[in-house]
Write a protein that holds these residues in place. Structure first.
Motif, short mmCIF file in Angstrom:
data_model
loop_
_atom_site.label_atom_id
_atom_site.label_comp_id
_atom_site.label_asym_id
_atom_site.label_seq_id
_atom_site.Cartn_x
_atom_site.Cartn_y
_atom_site.Cartn_z
N GLU A 144 0.81 -1.21 0.00
CA GLU A 144 0.00 0.00 0.00
C GLU A 144 0.85 1.27 0.00
O GLU A 144 0.47 2.27 -0.60
N TYR A 145 2.01 1.23 0.67
CA TYR A 145 2.82 2.44 0.75
C TYR A 145 3.56 2.70 -0.56
O TYR A 145 3.72 3.87 -0.96
N PHE A 146 4.04 1.64 -1.21
CA PHE A 146 4.74 1.79 -2.49
C PHE A 146 3.91 1.10 -3.57
O PHE A 146 4.02 -0.11 -3.79
N PRO A 147 3.07 1.83 -4.25
CA PRO A 147 2.22 1.19 -5.27
C PRO A 147 3.00 0.77 -6.50
O PRO A 147 2.57 -0.13 -7.24
N HIS A 148 4.14 1.39 -6.78
CA HIS A 148 4.91 1.04 -7.97
C HIS A 148 5.71 -0.23 -7.73
O HIS A 148 6.35 -0.40 -6.68
N LEU A 149 5.72 -1.11 -8.73
CA LEU A 149 6.43 -2.38 -8.62
C LEU A 149 7.95 -2.18 -8.52
O LEU A 149 8.62 -2.92 -7.80
N SER A 150 8.46 -1.18 -9.23
CA SER A 150 9.92 -0.97 -9.22
C SER A 150 10.41 -0.60 -7.82
O SER A 150 11.49 -1.04 -7.40
N ASP A 151 9.61 0.17 -7.09
CA ASP A 151 10.02 0.53 -5.73
C ASP A 151 9.99 -0.70 -4.81
O ASP A 151 10.90 -0.89 -3.98
N ARG A 152 8.98 -1.55 -4.95
CA ARG A 152 8.91 -2.75 -4.12
C ARG A 152 10.04 -3.72 -4.45
O ARG A 152 10.62 -4.34 -3.56
N GLU A 153 10.37 -3.83 -5.72
CA GLU A 153 11.48 -4.72 -6.11
C GLU A 153 12.81 -4.19 -5.56
O GLU A 153 13.68 -4.98 -5.17
N ARG A 154 12.96 -2.91 -5.53
CA ARG A 154 14.20 -2.33 -4.98
C ARG A 154 14.33 -2.64 -3.49
O ARG A 154 15.43 -2.88 -3.00
N ILE A 155 13.21 -2.66 -2.78
CA ILE A 155 13.26 -2.92 -1.34
C ILE A 155 13.52 -4.40 -1.06
O ILE A 155 14.26 -4.76 -0.13
N VAL A 156 12.97 -5.28 -1.85
CA VAL A 156 13.08 -6.72 -1.61
C VAL A 156 14.40 -7.29 -2.16
O VAL A 156 14.79 -8.41 -1.81
#
Length: 400
Positions: free
Chosen positions: A307-319
């Motif tokens: 919910e906080y990072f709706p963009h996939l690229s941001d979530r992939e960067r975190i994981v």
């Protein structure tokens, strides 16, 4: 008897030159000029010239005779017996010998300390040679731990030695300190701590007081753990800052234990095993043991990651740090992010997670370091310029 020149009479004159008399040439000139009364002036000049020459000859003879004899006075002889009762003069006091061999250099303290360091370096070199540590091969020198000396600056060292120092003298002194510091490192690596301690006591006099703070600059601080096993790290990217708490997930241990128990147990007779189609025998004909991936939480500002990072690229960067370390689902993450946009906040959060994983599992630190996950991205946003919309973007040009 002086001859009269006005009478015109001639007198016999000596033909040889004698002291105080006229020469033969002068006498002939006098006879010739005496006959003519009109040349009295010239005759007078000739007489004066001859007299001067005669006087000079006399002076030369007198000087020559004086030089041939010694002109000094001889003291009267005094018998030694008469000097027995006399009080002799007090001898001059003896000049004390200087304590320092470099007393007359004008910088005795400096050269005394320098000579002491050179002597210490020579004795240390001899001790290391007796211990067969020196000479050291080149490959061994390259594998030694890094060495950095933190010495007093020129002003502080001059105040300590109580003498003025120029650049050349300061460099010469620091060169001796570096040589001793090199020997100290060799002694420590070889395990001779007593020798290294004696050298260190000498070097402590010339090191700065804030040596530990200077050596700690540029080093990564160790990650702190609280009583619950949570690690606390900070990550930064652009204008964003993320404070990250990472704790090991309890479900991971129970799930892995359950999975291990299922793998050791024999497959149930009620549930037929379904293997890979086309294989009727062997282990490939049996169904693989299902592995359940534990579910972990990543909360950002008390909001789920999706919910906080709706963009996939941001979530992939975190994981990404979890994927590289192979620790997906092993840790729970709680983060507080401030400043910047989604790209900066996701980068800061990824850096904080990577630092925490390297602290929890030191074996994965080389992997994360090789992937450049433990280093902050130094790129920053360029400042806005006057007369432009942003740093380089220009306003729309309007003709009228």
């Amino acid at each position: 008897m002086t001859p009269s020149l006005e009478s015109g009479r001639s007198f016999p004159l000596a033909t040889q030159s004698r002291p105080g008399r006229l020469s033969a040439r002068t006498c002939a000139l006098v006879r010739q000029r005496a006959r003519s009364p009109s040349s009295s002036v010239s005759l007078s000049r000739a007489l004066v010239s001859g007299a001067v020459r005669g006087t000079m000859n006399i002076a030369k003879q007198v000087a020559g005779g004086a030089l041939r004899f010694r002109a000094y006075a001889t003291a009267a002889y005094v018998p030694p017996a008469s000097l027995e009762g006399m009080q002799r003069a007090r001898p001059p006091p003896s000049k004390p010998k200087p304590e320092s061999p470099s007393f007359y250099t004008g910088r005795a303290n400096y050269f005394d300390q320098l000579l002491a360091l050179e002597k210490a370096a020579k004795q240390t070199r001899t001790a290391l040679q007796e211990l067969q540590i020196l000479p050291l091969p080149r490959f061994a020198q390259q594998n030694l731990p890094p060495l950095r000396g933190v010495w007093k600056n020129k002003e502080d060292l001059a105040e300590l030695l109580e003498v003025g120092l120029n650049t050349s003298r300061y460099r010469r002194f620091i060169g001796q300190l570096n040589q001793l510091n090199e020997y100290r490192r060799l002694a420590e690596v070889a395990g001779h701590m007593e020798l290294a301690g004696r050298i260190q006591r000498v070097l402590d006099m010339f090191e700065r007081e804030n040596k530990d703070a200077i050596l700690a600059q540029g080093k990564r601080k160790p990650v702190k753990f609280d009583e619950f096993g949570r690690s606390y790290t900070i990550g930064r990217r652009k204008e964003s800052t993320a404070r990250v708490w990472v704790i090991k997930a309890k479900e991971a241990a129970s799930s892995s234990t359950a999975a291990a128990g299922q793998g050791e147990a024999q497959p149930s007779q009620d549930a037929p095993a379904v293997g890979i189609p086309g294989f009727t025998r062997g282990p490939l004909s049996m169904a693989p043991t299902p592995i359940k991936v534990p579910t972990t939480n990543i909360l950002v500002n008390n909001i789920p990651l999706v919910e906080y990072f709706p963009h996939l690229s941001d979530r992939e960067r975190i994981v990404r740090p979890f994927r590289i370390a192979g620790l997906l689902g092993a840790y729970n993450v709680f983060a507080l992010v401030r400043g910047g946009g989604s790209t900066g906040q996701s980068g800061a959060l990824a850096l904080g997670i990577a630092k925490a994983l390297a602290a929890h599992v030191p074996e994965v630190e080389p992997l994360l370091r090789k992937a450049k996950m433990l280093k902050r991205d130094p790129r920053m946003v360029e400042r806005k310029k006057t007369g432009r919309a942003k740093s380089r973007k220009a306003y729309t040009w309007v003709k009228r």
